[in-house]
Write an enzyme that holds these catalytic residues in place. Structure first.
Site, short mmCIF file in Angstrom:
data_model
loop_
_atom_site.label_atom_id
_atom_site.label_comp_id
_atom_site.label_asym_id
_atom_site.label_seq_id
_atom_site.Cartn_x
_atom_site.Cartn_y
_atom_site.Cartn_z
CE LYS A 48 3.48 -2.50 39.69
NZ LYS A 48 3.26 -1.45 39.57
C1 LIG Z 1 1.44 2.27 35.12
C2 LIG Z 1 0.31 2.17 35.76
N1 LIG Z 1 -0.27 1.84 36.27
C3 LIG Z 1 -1.23 2.11 37.43
C4 LIG Z 1 -0.66 0.98 38.93
C5 LIG Z 1 -1.90 1.48 40.07
O1 LIG Z 1 -2.38 -0.14 39.78
P1 LIG Z 1 -2.21 -0.90 41.27
O2 LIG Z 1 -3.33 -0.17 41.89
O3 LIG Z 1 -2.34 -2.00 41.01
O4 LIG Z 1 -0.88 -0.24 42.47
C6 LIG Z 1 0.65 1.16 38.31
C7 LIG Z 1 1.07 0.82 39.57
O5 LIG Z 1 1.51 -0.39 40.31
C8 LIG Z 1 1.48 1.40 37.55
O6 LIG Z 1 2.88 0.98 37.60
#
Ligand SMILES: Cc1ncc(COP(=O)(O)O)c(C=O)c1O
Length: 320
Positions: A159
């Protein structure tokens, strides 16, 4: 909603005023996108404030840092303790949690190694990402003309702030064309994810979601929703899905820390099912919201209470 500009922020082991939480313009992260981050939530549960799966978020933060060869001076427990303490110091009942590991100020060049690995945690009160109406009725989305990052480019499992350049293009296009969100395909044309959400598709009572090999972030809400769906007795299949699956789906929904569980009522102006929230989406929403509000038993141990004596005793500044 703009920041109020008040409150405290944790930076490299110290708690500082919001206005003092600054970085130098020559910091590496600003020029080369050398940062990784998290987005988690603290919920105002019936038993007091509690963080949702903070351990999983901190683990993913350190995994993201490792992929980019960053070795912060704080371990998972220290960052978790620091977050809990910061929530108490700010007196929040519910808030969004944004930890960030980034390459700071030393010198500039693509080689990031001379720059320090800095760490910050900020919190703010963030209302629902979409309106109450959207949560109940669903949103209109389009397939982005931008693809998600190809495998072996900027890695989807990290991330990193750099990935959100791609996410911004997806979001900007959706806004410009009057949609609430965009869904991106991967570079093979298969279903990937939204700008900041994982996507699920329901057909004939089976719940599908693309696997992490299709350039998706390994979402923590995604993992939670898969678990809840199985608890409710549904079959869940993680498999590569073609774009057209969205047009023939009975239900489509987004999940993520920001959007929680949000129904999608149309894709590219094609109605999803009957053009409103479907029953499986509603059942999963209900289960999810009951757990995060503390109204249903936390059978998976996902909530970490903020106001425990142990949390209060820890300043979260050990480890450096
Ligand atoms: C690109 C992306 N996909 C999916 C998610 C969902 O991830 P999470 O459920 O861990 O927040 C996020 C959010 O963080 C994101 O930025």
């Amino acid at each position: 909603m703009a920041f109020p500009g008040t409150g405290k922020i944790w930076m490299n082991g110290k708690i500082v005023e919001w206005a003092d939480a600054t970085v130098h313009i020559a910091s590496h992260v600003i020029h080369y996108g050398s940062g990784v981050f998290e987005g988690a939530r603290c919920y105002d549960t019936v038993n007091g404030p509690a963080c949702f799966r903070l351990d999983a978020h901190m683990r993913r933060l350190l995994d993201s840092a490792r992929i980019y060869r960053m070795d912060p001076a704080y371990d998972q427990q220290t960052l978790t303790d620091a977050t809990i303490n910061l929530i108490q110091v700010n007196g929040f009942k519910a808030c969004y949690i944004r930890p960030l590991v980034y390459r700071g100020y030393d010198s500039l060049g693509v080689n990031p190694l001379p720059c320090p690995i800095d760490v910050a945690i900020m919190l703010w009160e963030w209302p629902a990402y979409f309106t109450k109406e959207a949560i109940e009725e669903g949103i209109d989305v389009k397939i982005a003309t931008w693809a998600r990052n190809a495998p072996n480019t900027t890695p989807a499992m990290a991330k990193s702030v750099a990935n959100y350049a791609n996410a911004q293009l997806i979001k900007l296009e959706a806004i410009a064309e009057g949609y609430a969100e965009g869904i991106a395909l991967d570079t093979q044309g298969n279903l990937s994810e939204g700008s900041g959400q994982n996507v699920f598709v329901v057909r004939d009572n089976i719940i599908f979601t693309p696997p992490i090999g299709n350039s998706v972030l390994s979402g923590i809400t995604r993992d939670s929703v898969v678990t809840l769906a199985k608890d409710l007795g549904f079959e869940v299949r993680e498999q590569t899905l073609p774009r057209e699956m969205l047009y023939i789906a009975d239900e489509v929904f987004f999940v993520g820390t920001a959007v929680e569980v949000t129904p999608i009522r149309s894709v590219d102006k094609v109605k999803v099912g009957r053009g409103r929230r479907g029953p499986i989406t509603e059942a999963l929403q209900q289960k999810f919201f009951q757990i995060v509000k503390g109204e249903a038993p936390d059978v998976h141990g996902w909530l970490q209470p903020v106001n425990t004596p142990a949390a209060a005793a820890s300043g979260g500044t050990k480890g450096r």
